[in-house]
Scaffold this motif. Structure first.
Motif, PDB file in Angstrom:
ATOM      1  N   UNK A  21     -16.952   0.293  -5.441  1.00 56.91           N
ATOM      2  CA  UNK A  21     -16.227   1.367  -4.517  1.00 56.91           C
ATOM      3  C   UNK A  21     -14.828   0.574  -4.136  1.00 56.91           C
ATOM      4  N   UNK A  22     -14.649  -0.739  -4.010  1.00 62.70           N
ATOM      5  CA  UNK A  22     -13.091  -1.207  -3.977  1.00 62.70           C
ATOM      6  C   UNK A  22     -12.337  -1.100  -4.971  1.00 62.70           C
ATOM      7  N   UNK A  23     -13.121  -1.054  -6.413  1.00 61.56           N
ATOM      8  CA  UNK A  23     -12.390  -0.764  -7.815  1.00 61.56           C
ATOM      9  C   UNK A  23     -11.995   0.461  -7.504  1.00 61.56           C
ATOM     10  N   UNK A  24     -12.757   1.484  -7.274  1.00 60.18           N
ATOM     11  CA  UNK A  24     -12.496   2.868  -7.269  1.00 60.18           C
ATOM     12  C   UNK A  24     -11.293   3.213  -6.346  1.00 60.18           C
ATOM     13  N   UNK A  78     -11.920  -2.256   1.241  1.00 64.46           N
ATOM     14  CA  UNK A  78     -10.595  -2.165   0.616  1.00 64.46           C
ATOM     15  C   UNK A  78      -9.647  -1.093   1.118  1.00 64.46           C
ATOM     16  N   UNK A  79      -9.874  -0.225   1.604  1.00 64.16           N
ATOM     17  CA  UNK A  79      -8.916   0.631   2.484  1.00 64.16           C
ATOM     18  C   UNK A  79      -8.374  -0.109   3.466  1.00 64.16           C
ATOM     19  N   UNK A  82      -5.889  -2.405   1.905  1.00 67.32           N
ATOM     20  CA  UNK A  82      -4.641  -1.776   1.391  1.00 67.32           C
ATOM     21  C   UNK A  82      -3.702  -1.158   2.714  1.00 67.32           C
ATOM     22  N   UNK A  83      -4.301  -0.904   3.596  1.00 65.55           N
ATOM     23  CA  UNK A  83      -3.533  -0.704   4.812  1.00 65.55           C
ATOM     24  C   UNK A  83      -2.568  -1.860   5.296  1.00 65.55           C
ATOM     25  N   UNK A  84      -2.854  -2.997   4.994  1.00 64.07           N
ATOM     26  CA  UNK A  84      -2.245  -4.225   5.501  1.00 64.07           C
ATOM     27  C   UNK A  84      -0.913  -4.496   4.521  1.00 64.07           C
ATOM     28  N   UNK A  85      -0.937  -3.754   3.540  1.00 66.29           N
ATOM     29  CA  UNK A  85       0.336  -3.821   2.535  1.00 66.29           C
ATOM     30  C   UNK A  85       1.376  -3.173   2.893  1.00 66.29           C
ATOM     31  N   UNK A  86       2.558  -3.521   3.048  1.00 70.73           N
ATOM     32  CA  UNK A  86       3.659  -2.674   3.362  1.00 70.73           C
ATOM     33  C   UNK A  86       3.971  -1.682   2.338  1.00 70.73           C
TER      34      UNK A  86
END
Length: 90
Positions: A21-24, A78-79, A82-86
């Protein structure tokens, strides 16, 4: 139908589906960002990882519950990551 659970297989299914799911999620992020190579790489990884889980829970239906748990964990983690990446503004 038997419901004997092998803890190692159950853990393997959870980890495989969490990673799948992370890969997805990363595949979709790459598609949205129109990164062709990254999307293609994540797509291949996603497909390979799903094979273990599918084979495991088609042999024993009880492992579907572990697949669902792993799926939830993988998407959530994973979401969150991703939310932590500016975001870069276009």
């Amino acid at each position: 139908m038997t419901f004997q659970i092998d803890p190692l297989i159950a853990l393997g299914v959870v980890l495989a589906t969490a990673t799948t799911d992370a890969a997805y999620v990363f595949f979709n992020a790459a598609v949205i960002a129109r990164h062709r190579v990254r999307a293609a790489n994540w797509s291949g990884i996603w497909y390979l990882l799903s094979a273990f889980a599918v084979i495991s829970y088609t042999e024993q239906v009880v492992y579907v519950a572990f697949a669902a748990l792993g799926s939830w964990i993988g998407a959530f983690a994973s979401v969150t990551w991703l939310a932590r990446i500016p975001r870069m503004k276009a």
